[in-house]
Design an enzyme around this catalytic site. Structure first.
Site, PDB file in Angstrom:
ATOM      1  N   LYS A 341       0.833  -1.200   0.000  1.00  0.00           N
ATOM      2  CA  LYS A 341       0.000   0.000   0.000  1.00  0.00           C
ATOM      3  C   LYS A 341       0.871   1.253   0.000  1.00  0.00           C
ATOM      4  O   LYS A 341       0.570   2.228  -0.706  1.00  0.00           O
ATOM      5  CB  LYS A 341      -0.917   0.003   1.222  1.00  0.00           C
ATOM      6  CG  LYS A 341      -1.700   1.304   1.386  1.00  0.00           C
ATOM      7  CD  LYS A 341      -2.620   1.280   2.586  1.00  0.00           C
ATOM      8  CE  LYS A 341      -3.359   2.614   2.729  1.00  0.00           C
ATOM      9  NZ  LYS A 341      -4.358   2.598   3.819  1.00  0.00           N
ATOM     10  N   HIS A 499      -7.060 -31.323 -33.624  1.00  0.00           N
ATOM     11  CA  HIS A 499      -8.040 -30.296 -33.279  1.00  0.00           C
ATOM     12  C   HIS A 499      -8.983 -30.784 -32.178  1.00  0.00           C
ATOM     13  O   HIS A 499     -10.201 -30.614 -32.253  1.00  0.00           O
ATOM     14  CB  HIS A 499      -8.825 -29.859 -34.510  1.00  0.00           C
ATOM     15  CG  HIS A 499      -7.952 -29.344 -35.613  1.00  0.00           C
ATOM     16  ND1 HIS A 499      -7.072 -28.295 -35.436  1.00  0.00           N
ATOM     17  CD2 HIS A 499      -7.794 -29.740 -36.901  1.00  0.00           C
ATOM     18  CE1 HIS A 499      -6.428 -28.062 -36.556  1.00  0.00           C
ATOM     19  NE2 HIS A 499      -6.829 -28.930 -37.468  1.00  0.00           N
TER      20      HIS A 499
END
Length: 751
Positions: A341, A499
């Site tokens: 922070k 595929h």
């Protein structure tokens, strides 16, 4: 400002060493120019070894001491464990500039036995005092003072040790304040000085402090050494402090900063204003800086913290629930978040991989630059978010296993709704992929920490391929699909995927036979495909694999001969999935699918479900026709049904004699899928290949037309979920051709 400091000693000189360390770090605004002693002592010897002028003034004679101080033009005299009363000449010459430490909260327990007196009187609190020296014994105006609790079991040694740690912090600060002229003389008759906060904030040199508390000690000693060389004071806790000391580095214990020892078996040690105010003070704000000065708290410029190893503990066999809970860090995340922070003023380092860059930045720029501090802050918040996500994911199951009676609430074990109100999943990046589904799309591969490799698939870990060029996005998809299908096969088996759909699959007596049979199903589509095998690849199988261009081979292992052959295919990726030959023992219950195991996006939504991995139970299938399947037909039906869940819907799979001979996938109607499967089988093999073949449909037949297409081609056996309004018509169609049909009761759509 460069003040000249003289220190008077009589013993070991721990306060002298603390002052010297602070001076070396540039925190005092001055240097020690003289050490005097009233007797021969280790402190005097140490000072000489450091190259500091040292003088022995036997008995602490007033004139001799005054002459020595005049000779070095001392600005301040510090009595650091000096066991003599200062004479009038020294007092007069250095009025308001002589500091002394005392191991109590003056005016309580003055004199030479303050610690013993506090214990004898049963006091619950004592402390450390730094005061100006005047003609009264331990009665001069107080500059700084801090309480130290007296603990049950304390003796003179333990209590004095804790007080001394506070003295080592207070005394350098008091010296810096006096040298800065920030200690205002007390009003007449008062015993406490006033600190000119404005002047102190402007004139007292800011310290360089680093707070280090790490579970992962990788690179810690070298990092600490680098920080010390750059003038940092190292403040640390527990095992980190021990590791730094073992490396020969000076360390200030957090307990010396907080004035309180660790408690509750180490659960509480850093949760204190002395730590968190030092982390959270925004040093861009003058008011924050002044508040620190007023409170006597030094700021931190760097915090290096990584958290208790909860994930490693969760993976440790046999760990109890209470033991696991103890691995939940509390103070660590608080420090990390506070420093992140306040990244405008503090650099937060959560990964040892950042140590070198941080040291280099400080060496080059004098501080960690804003850009790097910002990056480190983002990394820190990701670190704590992933940490909490893992805890939130792990605890419900552990609580249930520990016998805790959990309510029926969303996301808890055994609840009617397995999905929590909010879902946070922390993923670890494994690698950036070359590109996504298409070259213009970026992509990366992540893994879910803590996943069971037996169920997660070949990419559940962070292991790199044994060989070959980097994986692409499509490689990962195809290899995952191949491995998932292979896990459903039995014995030596092979599946070839293109595929994400199987274009070849077979179960045979040997792995090479399985490869040959799978390849025969569609040798054209197999080119550039992905192969998964259920046994360790041997030389014979490797010879078959090298006969064709392949992208990826997944197997439980590769023997030396196979590796040597496959190495010639330098771009071929070899992936190890050890679970491929670790089928569950007969009667062993299957691992239930993870409710969070399948996640995909759709139109801004995130769809979460359990993957379709639960094994089917062929013994529960119902014979719907007059004729039951033969043993050969049943074997082929079971294989077709195991394969159909890996085919894109609408899906039709045709199997004959233990191998895939045709399939239809991704069609908008089931009859089109059936036509596609039949046409593919007859085009690649022959019209007769479907005589006596088995057909699996991933969902029910809405009309008999798809069954009619297959029957006309010679298919005799069918497996389907059932549930259509026209099931009777479909079954009657099969009966009329003397075929057989099993109803599985399970649908296997794959979109």
């Amino acid at each position: 400002m460069t003040g000249r400091i003289a220190v008077a000693v009589s013993g070991a000189g721990s306060n002298l060493r603390a002052l010297h360390a602070a001076a070396q770090r540039g925190e005092l605004g001055g240097v020690i120019v003289l050490v005097v002693a009233d007797r021969a002592c280790p402190a005097l010897t140490w000072a000489a070894e450091q190259g500091i002028d040292a003088a022995l003034v036997p008995g602490g004679a007033d004139d001799a001491l005054a002459d020595a101080l005049d000779g070095v033009r001392a600005d301040v005299l510090v009595l650091a464990g000096y066991m003599r009363i200062v004479g009038p000449r020294v007092l007069t010459a250095h009025d308001g500039r002589i500091l002394n430490t005392h191991p109590s909260l003056l005016p309580a327990f003055p004199g030479a036995h303050a610690v013993r007196d506090a214990l004898d009187h049963g006091a619950k609190m004592t402390g450390a005092t730094v005061h100006l020296v005047d003609e009264t014994l331990d009665g001069g105006p107080i500059v700084l003072q801090e309480a130290v609790p007296i603990l049950d079991g304390d003796d003179e040694t333990t209590l004095h040790e804790r007080i001394r740690a506070v003295e080592h912090r207070l005394l350098p600060r008091a010296v810096a304040l006096v040298l800065a002229g920030a200690v205002a003389p007390p009003p007449a008759g008062a015993r406490t000085t006033a600190i000119d906060v404005e002047l102190a904030e402007a004139a007292v040199p800011p310290p360089r402090r680093a707070l280090l508390s790490v579970s992962d000690k990788t690179g810690l000693a070298a990092f600490g050494q680098g920080l010390v060389e750059l003038g940092f004071e190292l403040v640390s806790t527990g095992g980190t402090a021990r590791a730094l000391r073992d490396a020969g580095l000076p360390v200030t214990d957090v307990a010396a900063v907080t004035g309180a020892p660790e408690m509750l078996d180490g659960r509480v040690k850093t949760l204190h204003p002395g730590v968190h105010a030092g982390i959270l003070a925004d040093r861009r704000l003058a008011d924050h800086r002044r508040q620190l000065v007023a409170a006597g708290i030094a700021p931190f410029q760097l915090v290096a913290v990584n958290l208790y190893p909860f994930a490693a503990a969760a993976d440790r066999p046999g760990i109890t629930f209470d033991e696991l809970v103890e691995e939940i860090d509390i103070g660590g995340p608080s420090m990390v978040r506070a420093a992140a922070k306040n990244h405008a003023s503090v650099a937060i380092v959560t990964s040892p991989a950042r140590y070198d860059a941080v040291l280099a930045a400080i060496r080059d720029d004098g501080a960690v630059p804003a850009g790097l501090r910002s990056v480190l802050a983002i990394e820190a918040f990701r670190h704590t978010a992933a940490y909490d996500a893992r805890i939130a994911a792990e605890l419900p199951g552990r609580m249930a296993a520990a016998g805790i009676d959990l309510p029926d609430e969303p996301g808890l074990p055994g609840s009617t709704d397995p999905y929590p109100p909010t879902l946070t999943i922390g993923l670890e990046k494994v690698e950036a992929l070359r590109y996504g589904e298409n070259p213009h799309q970026p992509a990366a591969r992540y893994r879910r920490p803590g996943g069971d490799s037996a169920t997660a698939g070949p990419f559940g870990g962070a292991d790199a391929p044994l060989q070959g060029k980097p994986l692409s996005y499509n490689n990962v998809l195809d290899a995952s699909a191949a491995a998932a299908l292979a896990r459903a096969l039995r014995g030596p088996a092979c599946v070839i995927v293109k595929h994400t759909n199987p274009c070849g699959a077979a179960e045979r007596g040997t792995l090479r036979q399985a490869w040959d049979a799978a390849l025969a199903g569609d040798p054209v589509s197999a080119f550039g495909g992905v192969v998964a095998l259920t046994r360790t690849v041997d030389r014979a199988t490797a010879e078959g694999l090298t006969s064709l261009f392949l992208e990826v081979v997944v197997a439980p292992g590769f023997d030396d001969d196979a590796r040597a052959l496959l190495a010639a295919k330098v771009n071929l990726r070899l992936i190890v999935d050890r679970a491929l030959d670790e089928a569950a023992a007969p009667g062993e219950p299957p691992v239930p699918p993870d409710p969070l195991g399948a996640i995909r996006t759709a139109g801004g939504a995130y769809l979460v479900s359990a993957p379709d991995t639960a094994p089917d139970d062929p013994t529960a299938w119902q014979v719907a026709t007059r004729r039951p399947p033969t043993d050969a037909e049943r074997r082929d039906l079971e294989l077709a049904w195991r394969l159909v869940r890996g085919v894109t819907s609408n899906a039709i799979v045709l199997v004959h004699e233990g191998r895939l001979v045709g399939f239809g996938s991704g069609q908008t109607s089931r009859v089109d899928a059936a036509r596609q499967a039949v046409e593919k089988a007859t085009a690649i093999s022959s019209a007769g290949v479907l005589a006596g073949a088995a057909c699996a449909s991933d969902a029910f037949y809405p009309f008999p037309d798809a069954v009619e297409v297959c029957l006309a081609a010679g298919v005799t056996a069918f497996a389907q979920p059932g549930g259509s309004m026209r099931d009777d018509d479909v079954i009657a169609t099969v009966d009329s051709a003397d075929g057989t049909m099993l109803l599985t009761g399970i649908r296997h759509f794959r979109h």
